[in-house]
Design an enzyme around this catalytic site. Structure first.
Site, mmCIF file in Angstrom:
data_model
loop_
_atom_site.group_PDB
_atom_site.id
_atom_site.type_symbol
_atom_site.label_atom_id
_atom_site.label_comp_id
_atom_site.label_asym_id
_atom_site.label_seq_id
_atom_site.Cartn_x
_atom_site.Cartn_y
_atom_site.Cartn_z
ATOM 1 N N LYS A 149 0.825 -1.203 0.000
ATOM 2 C CA LYS A 149 0.000 0.000 0.000
ATOM 3 C C LYS A 149 0.863 1.259 0.000
ATOM 4 C CE LYS A 149 -2.239 -1.697 3.574
ATOM 5 N NZ LYS A 149 -1.876 -3.122 3.508
ATOM 6 N N ILE A 150 1.843 1.309 0.916
ATOM 7 C CA ILE A 150 2.651 2.533 1.031
ATOM 8 C C ILE A 150 3.616 2.628 -0.158
ATOM 9 C CG2 ILE A 150 4.342 3.758 2.473
ATOM 10 C CD1 ILE A 150 2.968 2.365 4.912
ATOM 11 N N ASP A 169 9.536 -6.928 -5.075
ATOM 12 C CA ASP A 169 8.513 -7.461 -4.181
ATOM 13 C C ASP A 169 8.129 -8.828 -4.705
ATOM 14 O OD1 ASP A 169 6.147 -8.155 -2.794
ATOM 15 O OD2 ASP A 169 5.657 -6.049 -2.442
ATOM 16 N N CYS A 228 11.245 4.239 6.015
ATOM 17 C CA CYS A 228 10.099 4.655 6.837
ATOM 18 C C CYS A 228 9.214 3.437 7.079
ATOM 19 C CB CYS A 228 9.302 5.750 6.138
ATOM 20 S SG CYS A 228 10.203 7.285 6.050
ATOM 21 N N ARG A 230 10.295 -0.344 8.733
ATOM 22 C CA ARG A 230 10.556 -0.974 10.023
ATOM 23 C C ARG A 230 12.036 -1.008 10.335
ATOM 24 N NH1 ARG A 230 6.745 0.248 11.794
ATOM 25 N NH2 ARG A 230 5.043 -0.879 12.770
ATOM 26 N N ASP A 254 13.374 6.728 9.672
ATOM 27 C CA ASP A 254 12.296 7.076 10.611
ATOM 28 C C ASP A 254 12.116 5.975 11.650
ATOM 29 O OD1 ASP A 254 9.997 8.653 11.451
ATOM 30 O OD2 ASP A 254 8.715 7.099 10.572
ATOM 31 N N GLU A 259 13.795 1.243 19.543
ATOM 32 C CA GLU A 259 13.142 2.545 19.680
ATOM 33 C C GLU A 259 12.693 2.738 21.115
ATOM 34 O OE1 GLU A 259 10.070 3.031 16.703
ATOM 35 O OE2 GLU A 259 11.409 2.411 15.114
ATOM 36 N N HIS A 277 10.226 8.043 14.388
ATOM 37 C CA HIS A 277 9.057 7.219 14.015
ATOM 38 C C HIS A 277 7.811 8.097 13.807
ATOM 39 C CE1 HIS A 277 7.460 2.843 14.294
ATOM 40 N NE2 HIS A 277 6.676 3.545 13.496
ATOM 41 N N LEU A 278 7.945 9.016 12.841
ATOM 42 C CA LEU A 278 6.873 9.994 12.611
ATOM 43 C C LEU A 278 5.993 9.675 11.419
ATOM 44 C CD1 LEU A 278 8.671 13.461 13.146
ATOM 45 C CD2 LEU A 278 7.172 12.210 14.714
ATOM 46 N N GLY A 279 6.278 8.539 10.765
ATOM 47 C CA GLY A 279 5.573 8.232 9.513
ATOM 48 C C GLY A 279 4.062 8.386 9.600
ATOM 49 N N ALA A 280 3.480 7.935 10.695
ATOM 50 C CA ALA A 280 2.014 7.959 10.808
ATOM 51 C C ALA A 280 1.526 9.205 11.539
ATOM 52 C CB ALA A 280 1.542 6.724 11.563
HETATM 53 N N1 LIG Z 1 7.076 4.781 9.800
HETATM 54 C C1 LIG Z 1 5.818 4.629 10.123
HETATM 55 O O1 LIG Z 1 5.308 5.319 10.987
HETATM 56 C C2 LIG Z 1 4.985 3.616 9.401
HETATM 57 C C3 LIG Z 1 3.638 3.901 9.133
HETATM 58 C C4 LIG Z 1 2.877 2.955 8.484
HETATM 59 C C5 LIG Z 1 3.425 1.740 8.127
HETATM 60 N N2 LIG Z 1 4.723 1.487 8.414
HETATM 61 C C6 LIG Z 1 5.336 0.210 8.013
HETATM 62 O O2 LIG Z 1 5.534 0.243 6.594
HETATM 63 C C7 LIG Z 1 5.564 -1.086 6.096
HETATM 64 C C8 LIG Z 1 4.702 -1.208 4.852
HETATM 65 O O3 LIG Z 1 3.361 -0.966 5.168
HETATM 66 P P1 LIG Z 1 2.199 -1.214 4.091
HETATM 67 O O4 LIG Z 1 0.953 -0.701 4.699
HETATM 68 O O5 LIG Z 1 2.594 -0.724 2.759
HETATM 69 O O6 LIG Z 1 2.160 -2.793 4.092
HETATM 70 P P2 LIG Z 1 1.695 -3.754 2.921
HETATM 71 O O7 LIG Z 1 1.461 -5.063 3.530
HETATM 72 O O8 LIG Z 1 0.617 -3.126 2.122
HETATM 73 O O9 LIG Z 1 2.999 -3.847 1.996
HETATM 74 C C9 LIG Z 1 4.150 -4.556 2.352
HETATM 75 C C10 LIG Z 1 4.725 -5.140 1.070
HETATM 76 O O10 LIG Z 1 5.954 -5.775 1.392
HETATM 77 C C11 LIG Z 1 6.055 -6.919 0.555
HETATM 78 N N3 LIG Z 1 7.029 -7.843 1.093
HETATM 79 C C12 LIG Z 1 6.869 -8.763 2.082
HETATM 80 N N4 LIG Z 1 8.012 -9.454 2.255
HETATM 81 C C13 LIG Z 1 8.897 -8.963 1.355
HETATM 82 C C14 LIG Z 1 10.238 -9.277 1.044
HETATM 83 N N5 LIG Z 1 10.885 -10.248 1.687
HETATM 84 N N6 LIG Z 1 10.854 -8.563 0.082
HETATM 85 C C15 LIG Z 1 10.192 -7.586 -0.582
HETATM 86 N N7 LIG Z 1 8.903 -7.256 -0.359
HETATM 87 C C16 LIG Z 1 8.276 -7.938 0.617
HETATM 88 C C17 LIG Z 1 4.656 -7.466 0.519
HETATM 89 O O11 LIG Z 1 4.462 -8.289 -0.607
HETATM 90 C C18 LIG Z 1 3.829 -6.204 0.432
HETATM 91 O O12 LIG Z 1 3.525 -5.870 -0.909
HETATM 92 C C19 LIG Z 1 5.106 -1.962 7.257
HETATM 93 O O13 LIG Z 1 6.234 -2.527 7.874
HETATM 94 C C20 LIG Z 1 4.461 -0.992 8.208
HETATM 95 O O14 LIG Z 1 4.492 -1.454 9.534
HETATM 96 C C21 LIG Z 1 5.518 2.393 9.030
HETATM 97 O O1 LIG Z 2 2.998 0.470 11.755
HETATM 98 C C1 LIG Z 2 2.564 1.611 11.853
HETATM 99 O O2 LIG Z 2 1.371 1.901 11.713
HETATM 100 C C2 LIG Z 2 3.532 2.708 12.085
HETATM 101 O O3 LIG Z 2 4.747 2.237 12.452
HETATM 102 C C3 LIG Z 2 3.017 3.813 12.952
HETATM 103 O O4 LIG Z 2 3.348 3.666 14.293
HETATM 104 P P1 LIG Z 2 2.721 4.679 15.379
HETATM 105 O O5 LIG Z 2 1.276 4.391 15.423
HETATM 106 O O6 LIG Z 2 3.403 4.388 16.654
HETATM 107 O O7 LIG Z 2 2.972 6.046 14.880
#
Ligand SMILES: NC(=O)c1ccc[n+]([C@@H]2O[C@H](COP(=O)([O-])OP(=O)(O)OC[C@H]3O[C@@H](n4cnc5c(N)ncnc54)[C@H](O)[C@@H]3O)[C@@H](O)[C@H]2O)c1
Ligand SMILES: O=C(O)[C@H](O)COP(=O)(O)O
Length: 525
Positions: A149-150, A169, A228, A230, A254, A259, A277-280
């Site tokens: 998604k992201i 991916d 941004c 994990r 991020d 953490e 960790h400000l992504g969200a």
């Molecule tokens: N920094 C933040 O605050 C923040 C905010 C939201 C999400 N996130 C993190 O961002 C990441 C992505 O979130 P999302 O909502 O897009 O998730 P998502 O599940 O929609 O996408 C993750 C993608 O990673 C792929 N994937 C899985 N294993 C893989 C591998 N070994 N190699 C390559 N690709 C692989 C999956 O096929 C999938 O398309 C998650 O780890 C989520 O926790 C961080």
């Molecule tokens: O996985 C998530 O949704 C993000 O890492 C956001 O984390 P937070 O809710 O602590 O900002």
């Protein structure tokens, strides 16, 4: 009234939703030992990435029904432990997608134009225009690792900025990548060709330290890395070394292996940008995730299904609503066959027949297991932990499908092999959704399930039904309905009786003494 513990800061709108059905206690920043102490009084927990929900907390949470993660990643929750305990874990899969994607894009542009250092320089009363010559992203190559998604949103925006897109991916189809204008490549090629590399993957055993010393050695010296997603997907020591040796031009992080970030060499380099960790952390995303997760907690506390449970795959409210009569049928038959088999069950065979054979996924199998184990585990078994409980109790589950029609458009056949022998039941739904038991141990019958039932296997001979009726009457047990099923005249037969009252102690033994009765079973459904 139910009680919900909110252990990280979440938007007020979420608290307001929870308050409709529960007492909400907001207690943020509690140490783990304090959480273990107070959790027994709570029915639900709501948190972000700040709280680690360990096995100890889950085990202590004997009242917990649901843990809600106001965000995407559930890696701070011991999901297997929650599943084992029948606790639903929900998240908000899309509520912060845009926020996280925009943070990654902001990081990419900040790296390219030295925004953090230039800002600091001006604030230090300097005017260093030459020092901060940047690079354009236009026509540069962006390598997206994880096109979910992201990653997809980042790719979309980057494309509109004129970037060339590579993606890695292994779980994404070429068609999807084409749609997004991305060329799917292997990781080595992505490392070698990209000017910017952005990670959007979960942390899994495969992605842990996927960016390591070897990976840095394959990257361009002008490459910039953004994470941004994990912490732990990048080997932070290897990154510090790569930056120190000029193997890549910069990095923006991020998320971190630990953490909050403790002692770290990452702080020593101007060309590494760090955010906590400000992504969200946008107002919009925080409202989205708070509403999404609070609504699910509210629903589960009201006995309704959750829409994004991470540990009940496939059982969304839509599916649950559509399948409710079939799930009820499966639970009833599972419960019935479990009681007929008695003893320790070693194997449950679930055969979906007729139109049931086309139902995707395993909800009917899970419901059958839930029914089977309900005598032993009562309310401790639910859709979350039924399959795990069966596995841990050594019950082998065999699922078969047979689309060929039988007497009903769809029917379910369960057979349980246990330490005391094997029994089978079949059931179906009438057009009005009523359940019918249509077969017991291969004998055709047609009875609705009822609270108290008596089944006998007997010789089909005159007088036997009357004797059972008199015996029940003499113990003041009222018969609501009775049916006999047989395969051949004067052969073996099954009698199914629905009773208004439970069988008094000792009556079952009396029944088995009646001449011609081979076996008798009481069942409570
Ligand atoms: N920094 C933040 O605050 C923040 C905010 C939201 C999400 N996130 C993190 O961002 C990441 C992505 O979130 P999302 O909502 O897009 O998730 P998502 O599940 O929609 O996408 C993750 C993608 O990673 C792929 N994937 C899985 N294993 C893989 C591998 N070994 N190699 C390559 N690709 C692989 C999956 O096929 C999938 O398309 C998650 O780890 C989520 O926790 C961080
Ligand atoms: O996985 C998530 O949704 C993000 O890492 C956001 O984390 P937070 O809710 O602590 O900002």
């Amino acid at each position: 009234m139910a009680k919900v513990l909110v252990s990280d800061p979440i938007d007020q709108v979420g608290i307001d939703i929870l308050s409709q059905v529960a007492q909400v206690d907001v207690k943020t920043g509690l140490p783990p030992e304090e959480l273990v102490k107070i959790i027994p009084e709570y029915d639900a927990m709501m948190l972000r990435s700040g709280t680690r929900v360990t096995k100890e907390i889950i085990v202590a949470g004997t009242q917990l029904k649901i843990i809600g993660r106001a965000g995407v990643g559930v890696d701070n929750i011991d999901v297997p432990a929650a599943t084992r305990q029948g606790i639903v874990v929900v998240n908000s899969p899309e509520g912060n997608t845009i926020a996280a994607a925009e943070h990654a894009l902001a990081m990419m542009l900040s790296l390219s134009r030295h925004i953090p250092e230039a800002n600091q320089s001006v604030k230090n009363n300097k005017w260093e225009r030459k020092r901060f010559i940047g690079a354009e992203v236009y026509k540069k190559t962006l390598g997206v690792v994880g096109l979910g998604k992201i990653g997809s949103h980042v790719a979309n925006v980057a494309k509109s900025m004129g970037m060339k897109l590579l993606a890695y991916d292994p779980f994404i189809s070429k068609e999807r990548a084409d749609q997004l204008g991305c060329t799917l490549v292997d990781l080595d090629l992505l490392f070698a060709e990209s000017d910017y590399i952005t990670l959007h993957i979960p942390k899994t055993p495969e992605t842990t330290h996927v960016i390591n010393k070897e990976a840095f050695s394959k990257m361009k010296p002008t490459a910039r890395l953004i994470n941004c997603a994990r912490g732990g997907t990048i080997d932070e020591d290897a990154l510090a070394e790569a930056i120190a040796e000029g193997k890549i031009a910069g990095a923006a992080l991020d998320v971190f292996e630990e953490e909050p970030l403790g002692e770290s060499k990452l702080r020593d380099y101007e060309n590494i940008i760090l955010t906590p960790h400000l992504g969200a952390s946008t107002a919009e995303a925080q409202v989205n995730v708070a509403v999404d997760v609070a609504e699910q907690i509210r629903d589960v506390l009201l006995g309704l299904p959750a829409r994004s449970a991470v540990n009940i795959p496939g059982l969304t409210p839509d599916v649950m609503e559509k399948m409710r009569p079939y799930l009820q049928l499966a639970e009833t038959l599972g419960n019935l066959v479990g009681q007929l088999a008695g003893g320790r069950i070693e194997r449950l065979t679930v055969r979906l027949q007729g139109e049931l054979a086309s139902i995707k996924g395993q909800p009917i199998v899970v419901a059958s297991i839930k029914g089977l184990l309900s005598q032993a585990l009562r309310e401790r078994v639910n859709y979350v932990n039924a399959a795990i409980e069966a596995k841990e109790r050594g019950v082998r589950i065999i699922e078969t499908r047979d689309a060929s029609l039988r007497d009903y458009s769809g029917s379910l056949h369960l057979s349980a092999q246990g330490s005391l022998g094997e029994h089978s039941v079949t059931g179906a739904l009438l057009s009005d959704g009523e359940i019918r038991i249509t077969d017991v141990d291969g004998f055709p019958i047609n009875v609705p399930p009822s609270n108290y039932m008596l089944f006998t296997v007997h010789r089909d001979m005159p007088g036997i039904i009357g004797k059972i009726g008199s015996l029940l009457g003499s113990f003041n047990v009222n018969i609501a309905s009775m049916q006999v099923g047989r395969k051949i005249v004067r052969g073996d037969a099954v009698m199914a009786l629905s009773l208004d009252d439970p069988l008094p102690e000792g009556l079952l033994t009396e029944i088995t003494k009646v001449s011609g009765i081979r076996d008798a079973y009481t069942v409570k459904l």
